[in-house]
Scaffold this motif. Sequence first.
Motif, short mmCIF file in Angstrom:
data_model
loop_
_atom_site.label_atom_id
_atom_site.label_comp_id
_atom_site.label_asym_id
_atom_site.label_seq_id
_atom_site.Cartn_x
_atom_site.Cartn_y
_atom_site.Cartn_z
N LEU A 178 53.05 20.69 46.96
CA LEU A 178 53.28 21.83 46.09
C LEU A 178 54.58 22.50 46.50
CD1 LEU A 178 49.67 23.32 46.13
CD2 LEU A 178 50.71 21.91 44.35
N LEU A 179 55.40 22.87 45.53
CA LEU A 179 56.69 23.51 45.79
C LEU A 179 56.62 24.99 45.45
CD1 LEU A 179 59.00 20.85 44.08
CD2 LEU A 179 58.36 21.00 46.48
N HIS A 180 57.47 25.77 46.10
CA HIS A 180 57.61 27.21 45.83
C HIS A 180 56.29 27.96 46.05
CE1 HIS A 180 61.51 26.12 44.35
NE2 HIS A 180 60.96 25.30 43.48
N VAL A 181 55.58 27.63 47.12
CA VAL A 181 54.31 28.27 47.46
C VAL A 181 54.58 29.55 48.23
CG1 VAL A 181 52.16 27.96 48.74
CG2 VAL A 181 53.16 26.04 47.50
N ASN A 182 53.80 30.60 47.94
CA ASN A 182 53.95 31.88 48.61
C ASN A 182 52.60 32.42 49.06
OD1 ASN A 182 56.91 32.88 48.18
ND2 ASN A 182 56.28 31.88 46.28
N MET A 183 52.55 32.85 50.34
CA MET A 183 51.33 33.49 50.83
C MET A 183 51.10 34.77 50.05
SD MET A 183 51.26 33.01 54.97
CE MET A 183 52.92 33.54 55.30
N GLY A 184 49.85 35.06 49.76
CA GLY A 184 49.51 36.26 49.01
C GLY A 184 49.45 36.01 47.52
N ARG A 185 50.43 35.31 46.98
CA ARG A 185 50.43 34.99 45.56
C ARG A 185 49.61 33.73 45.27
NH1 ARG A 185 55.77 32.79 43.07
NH2 ARG A 185 54.85 30.91 43.95
N ASP A 186 49.83 32.66 46.06
CA ASP A 186 49.20 31.38 45.78
C ASP A 186 47.96 31.11 46.62
OD1 ASP A 186 51.22 30.60 43.89
OD2 ASP A 186 52.55 30.35 45.61
N PHE A 187 47.84 31.77 47.73
CA PHE A 187 46.65 31.62 48.58
C PHE A 187 46.56 32.81 49.51
CE2 PHE A 187 50.08 29.70 50.94
CZ PHE A 187 49.86 30.10 52.25
N GLN A 188 45.35 33.05 50.01
CA GLN A 188 45.11 34.13 50.98
C GLN A 188 44.81 33.50 52.33
OE1 GLN A 188 45.55 37.31 50.00
NE2 GLN A 188 46.03 36.45 47.99
N ILE A 189 45.22 34.14 53.39
CA ILE A 189 44.92 33.63 54.73
C ILE A 189 43.90 34.55 55.39
CG2 ILE A 189 47.13 32.48 55.04
CD1 ILE A 189 47.99 34.84 56.77
N SER A 190 43.02 33.95 56.17
CA SER A 190 42.02 34.74 56.89
C SER A 190 42.43 34.97 58.34
CB SER A 190 40.66 34.04 56.85
OG SER A 190 40.75 32.77 57.45
N GLN A 191 43.32 34.12 58.85
CA GLN A 191 43.76 34.26 60.23
C GLN A 191 45.16 33.65 60.36
OE1 GLN A 191 41.39 32.14 63.11
NE2 GLN A 191 42.12 33.39 64.79
N LEU A 192 46.04 34.36 61.03
CA LEU A 192 47.38 33.88 61.29
C LEU A 192 47.55 33.76 62.79
CD1 LEU A 192 50.14 33.15 60.05
CD2 LEU A 192 50.77 35.55 60.35
N VAL A 193 47.88 32.56 63.27
CA VAL A 193 48.03 32.35 64.70
C VAL A 193 49.39 31.76 65.01
CG1 VAL A 193 45.56 32.04 65.14
CG2 VAL A 193 46.94 30.07 64.57
N ASP A 194 49.86 32.02 66.20
CA ASP A 194 51.13 31.47 66.68
C ASP A 194 50.81 30.26 67.54
OD1 ASP A 194 53.70 31.01 67.51
OD2 ASP A 194 53.76 32.71 68.89
N LEU A 195 51.05 29.06 67.03
CA LEU A 195 50.76 27.84 67.77
C LEU A 195 52.01 27.40 68.51
CD1 LEU A 195 48.85 25.88 65.00
CD2 LEU A 195 47.89 27.23 66.86
N ARG A 196 51.85 27.13 69.78
CA ARG A 196 52.96 26.65 70.59
C ARG A 196 52.40 25.86 71.75
NH1 ARG A 196 54.04 29.40 75.26
NH2 ARG A 196 52.89 31.30 75.61
#
Length: 76
Positions: A15-33
């Motif tokens: 999928l192109l031009h995807v945006n968080m909030g508009r196209d999907f909602q997130i329940s958790q955001l994590v910093d993976l490293r």
Amino acid sequence: MTNFVTGANEKDAHLLHVNMGRDFQISQLVDLRKFTQGDLCPLWRRRNENADRGIEVGHILKLGTKYSKAMARPTR
């Protein structure tokens, strides 16, 4: 992030031009490293003094507990 590319849950589809909030909602955001020696353990909330080599355990396979039992170490 705005207007990014993501997988479409189908083989060879994106999928192109995807945006968080508009196209999907997130329940958790994590910093993976990558873990480095001395990082704070998220479970025990204390610094890890030792770093050991490991293997990937993220794939879901129909193998039962053969590998997880072999990797299990006693807790302190």
